[in-house]
Scaffold this active site. Structure first.
Site, mmCIF file in Angstrom:
data_model
loop_
_atom_site.group_PDB
_atom_site.id
_atom_site.type_symbol
_atom_site.label_atom_id
_atom_site.label_comp_id
_atom_site.label_asym_id
_atom_site.label_seq_id
_atom_site.Cartn_x
_atom_site.Cartn_y
_atom_site.Cartn_z
ATOM 1 N N THR A 51 50.106 67.814 27.679
ATOM 2 C CA THR A 51 51.375 68.538 27.859
ATOM 3 C C THR A 51 51.234 70.002 27.437
ATOM 4 O O THR A 51 50.405 70.326 26.569
ATOM 5 C CB THR A 51 52.472 67.865 26.996
ATOM 6 O OG1 THR A 51 53.563 68.762 26.828
ATOM 7 C CG2 THR A 51 51.984 67.492 25.609
ATOM 8 N N ASP A 52 52.095 70.848 27.992
ATOM 9 C CA ASP A 52 52.079 72.256 27.562
ATOM 10 C C ASP A 52 52.631 72.416 26.148
ATOM 11 O O ASP A 52 52.519 73.499 25.560
ATOM 12 C CB ASP A 52 52.842 73.147 28.556
ATOM 13 C CG ASP A 52 54.334 72.855 28.653
ATOM 14 O OD1 ASP A 52 54.803 71.868 28.041
ATOM 15 O OD2 ASP A 52 55.042 73.614 29.349
ATOM 16 N N GLU A 53 53.228 71.338 25.605
ATOM 17 C CA GLU A 53 53.723 71.397 24.213
ATOM 18 C C GLU A 53 52.592 71.720 23.232
ATOM 19 O O GLU A 53 52.845 72.220 22.137
ATOM 20 C CB GLU A 53 54.356 70.063 23.811
ATOM 21 C CG GLU A 53 55.595 69.686 24.582
ATOM 22 C CD GLU A 53 56.889 70.182 23.937
ATOM 23 O OE1 GLU A 53 56.846 70.673 22.805
ATOM 24 O OE2 GLU A 53 57.925 70.066 24.609
ATOM 25 N N TYR A 88 55.209 65.352 17.819
ATOM 26 C CA TYR A 88 54.804 64.910 19.168
ATOM 27 C C TYR A 88 53.689 65.813 19.695
ATOM 28 O O TYR A 88 52.627 65.343 20.116
ATOM 29 C CB TYR A 88 56.007 64.936 20.127
ATOM 30 C CG TYR A 88 55.621 64.904 21.596
ATOM 31 C CD1 TYR A 88 54.962 63.799 22.133
ATOM 32 C CD2 TYR A 88 55.899 65.982 22.449
ATOM 33 C CE1 TYR A 88 54.594 63.764 23.489
ATOM 34 C CE2 TYR A 88 55.530 65.957 23.794
ATOM 35 C CZ TYR A 88 54.881 64.853 24.304
ATOM 36 O OH TYR A 88 54.506 64.824 25.634
ATOM 37 N N LYS A 110 49.669 64.975 20.544
ATOM 38 C CA LYS A 110 49.049 65.173 21.856
ATOM 39 C C LYS A 110 47.852 66.127 21.739
ATOM 40 O O LYS A 110 46.826 65.946 22.398
ATOM 41 C CB LYS A 110 50.070 65.732 22.857
ATOM 42 C CG LYS A 110 51.205 64.793 23.213
ATOM 43 C CD LYS A 110 50.777 63.527 23.940
ATOM 44 C CE LYS A 110 50.343 63.757 25.364
ATOM 45 N NZ LYS A 110 50.120 62.487 26.099
HETATM 46 N N1 NAD Z 1 58.065 64.023 30.577
HETATM 47 C C1 NAD Z 1 57.512 65.237 30.600
HETATM 48 O O1 NAD Z 1 58.193 66.223 30.876
HETATM 49 C C2 NAD Z 1 56.032 65.403 30.306
HETATM 50 C C3 NAD Z 1 55.457 66.669 30.479
HETATM 51 C C4 NAD Z 1 54.084 66.820 30.280
HETATM 52 C C5 NAD Z 1 53.323 65.734 29.894
HETATM 53 N N2 NAD Z 1 53.897 64.524 29.700
HETATM 54 C C6 NAD Z 1 53.037 63.390 29.322
HETATM 55 O O2 NAD Z 1 53.062 62.473 30.402
HETATM 56 C C7 NAD Z 1 52.918 61.139 29.908
HETATM 57 C C8 NAD Z 1 54.049 60.272 30.427
HETATM 58 O O3 NAD Z 1 55.305 60.829 30.037
HETATM 59 P P1 NAD Z 1 56.691 60.165 30.485
HETATM 60 O O4 NAD Z 1 57.712 61.230 30.422
HETATM 61 O O5 NAD Z 1 56.501 59.395 31.716
HETATM 62 O O6 NAD Z 1 56.928 59.161 29.264
HETATM 63 P P2 NAD Z 1 57.862 57.896 29.129
HETATM 64 O O7 NAD Z 1 58.318 57.931 27.712
HETATM 65 O O8 NAD Z 1 58.863 57.837 30.228
HETATM 66 O O9 NAD Z 1 56.864 56.667 29.347
HETATM 67 C C9 NAD Z 1 55.864 56.319 28.430
HETATM 68 C C10 NAD Z 1 55.330 54.951 28.831
HETATM 69 O O10 NAD Z 1 54.281 54.606 27.922
HETATM 70 C C11 NAD Z 1 54.470 53.265 27.498
HETATM 71 N N3 NAD Z 1 53.877 53.108 26.160
HETATM 72 C C12 NAD Z 1 54.302 53.680 24.991
HETATM 73 N N4 NAD Z 1 53.523 53.280 23.974
HETATM 74 C C13 NAD Z 1 52.576 52.447 24.510
HETATM 75 C C14 NAD Z 1 51.481 51.729 23.961
HETATM 76 N N5 NAD Z 1 51.206 51.766 22.647
HETATM 77 N N6 NAD Z 1 50.718 50.988 24.795
HETATM 78 C C15 NAD Z 1 51.000 50.932 26.121
HETATM 79 N N7 NAD Z 1 52.034 51.578 26.681
HETATM 80 C C16 NAD Z 1 52.807 52.335 25.891
HETATM 81 C C17 NAD Z 1 55.978 53.074 27.490
HETATM 82 O O11 NAD Z 1 56.339 51.700 27.535
HETATM 83 C C18 NAD Z 1 56.384 53.839 28.750
HETATM 84 O O12 NAD Z 1 56.314 53.022 29.889
HETATM 85 C C19 NAD Z 1 52.890 61.247 28.386
HETATM 86 O O13 NAD Z 1 51.540 61.194 27.970
HETATM 87 C C20 NAD Z 1 53.492 62.618 28.105
HETATM 88 O O14 NAD Z 1 52.973 63.160 26.913
HETATM 89 C C21 NAD Z 1 55.247 64.327 29.897
#
Ligand code: NAD
Length: 344
Positions: A123-125, A152, A156
């Site tokens: 993530t850009d965070e 968080y 990451k």
């Molecule tokens: N949402 C954003 O804007 C954004 C931006 C950049 C990067 N990301 C990254 O993208 C990825 C997905 O983000 P998202 O928004 O879809 O998240 P989300 O919270 O919607 O989904 C996370 C998923 O991971 C699963 N999970 C959590 N802990 C787990 C574990 N221990 N074992 C197996 N599964 C597990 C959860 O059940 C869920 O289905 C993350 O790595 C996040 O850091 C998100």
């Protein structure tokens, strides 16, 4: 190709799986997901009807469950994580456990099973405020130092470093993406845009941290999925051991987003409610995407205006998804809604 997708029942993971199977209908997909509060099998209804898409409920921190899921796979796309900044401020421990230890378990399994591509979704965070080394505000470059400003973001950043070290030490073919804020269908309503959409639909106040001037770089989840698909197929010589920013250059303040949602749903601006700022709130996240455009020819296609209209429509047209998600709300989200109701 057989691909392990971790976190495939979450927001971005499920959109990625559906995008992948639309473009590569013969690929085999194995989804490993713990189904935390954020994971939802409703997100995969159509995909799991296919014989080439299977689901395993399991924890990425559990080596035996990871071992079972990764066997026979050539690639891993690793989404699974705890993802909500506010929750990480209240309860950081699970972020360290899942995001750091879970990534370590997966990397070990990838090493043992000679995985040919490991896409680590970061993530850009991790950059903190988008600043040049001289402190001038500008979009973050892949070469900028990591200055995470929440547990968080720190978890990451630690996972990124671990993933990179598995490339330099063991040659695990890791590719790291750092994407801006995603929006689109099926996002859990604790996150900003779906939260605003549900509040506006139900005529509840839209909470805005501080003065609402914090800026994020917004990308539609389909564009993020397309970038990952591109990196999955790109020549390894160009991408292994590399970090790629992903973003659409659509920088918007929280206040602008709240106004857009209210206008689209024909609700009055008086629903905007300013609340105390959160600690360590990053003022500006924005990424420079020159590298992925140059190396892979990827570019975003969905403009924010079009994407947000489509997203609002999706929430309006899926009351059953909202009801099912609401039934799964945990204490954290319930408390947020109660506080807002009290303050109104
Ligand atoms: N949402 C954003 O804007 C954004 C931006 C950049 C990067 N990301 C990254 O993208 C990825 C997905 O983000 P998202 O928004 O879809 O998240 P989300 O919270 O919607 O989904 C996370 C998923 O991971 C699963 N999970 C959590 N802990 C787990 C574990 N221990 N074992 C197996 N599964 C597990 C959860 O059940 C869920 O289905 C993350 O790595 C996040 O850091 C998100």
């Amino acid at each position: 190709m057989r691909i392990l997708v971790t976190g495939g029942a979450g927001f971005i993971g499920s959109n990625f799986v559906s995008f992948l199977l639309q473009h590569y209908p013969t690929y085999e997909v194995v989804i490993l997901d713990k189904l935390t509060y954020a994971g939802n099998l409703l997100n995969l209804t159509e995909e799991l009807e296919r014989s080439n898409c299977t689901f395993q409920e399991g924890d990425i921190c559990n080596p035996l469950q990871v071992e079972r899921a990764i066997r026979g796979c050539q690639a891993v796309v690793h989404f699974a994580a705890e993802t909500h900044v506010d929750r990480s401020i209240v309860a950081p421990e699970v972020f360290i456990k899942t995001n750091v230890e879970g990534t370590y378990v997966l990397l070990e399994a990838a090493r043992k099973h000679h995985i040919q591509r490991f896409i680590h979704i970061s993530t850009d965070e991790v950059y903190g405020n988008a600043l040049s080394p001289e402190g001038i505000s500008r979009p973050s470059l892949e070469t900028d130092p990591q200055r995470p400003m929440s547990p968080y973001a720190a978890s990451k950043a630690a996972a990124d470093s671990l993933a990179y070290s598995y490339w330099t030490t063991y040659g695990v073919p890791v590719v790291i993406t750092r994407c801006g804020n995603n929006y689109g269908p099926r996002q859990y309503p604790e996150k900003q845009l779906p939260h605003f959409i549900l509040c506006a639909q139900e005529k509840r106040p839209l909470p805005i941290y501080g003065t609402g001037q914090n800026v994020r770089d917004w990308i539609h989840v389909y564009d993020h999925a397309a970038a990952i698909l591109t990196l999955l197929h790109e020549d390894g010589k160009l991408v292994h051991g590399e970090v790629f920013n992903v973003g659409a250059g659509e920088e918007r303040t929280i206040l602008e987003n709240a106004c857009t949602v209210l206008d689209l749903l024909r609700r009055p601006r008086s629903l905007i409610q300013f609340v105390p700022d959160r600690p360590g709130h990053v003022r500006r996240h924005a990424v420079d995407t020159t590298k992925i455009r140059r190396v892979c020819g990827w570019q975003p296609r969905v403009r924010f205006r079009e994407g947000i209209e489509q997203t609002v429509r999706w929430y309006q047209e899926h009351p059953e998804w909202i009801a099912a998600t609401r039934a799964r709300y945990d204490d954290f989200v319930r408390r947020v809604f109660e506080l807002e109701a009290e303050a109104a």
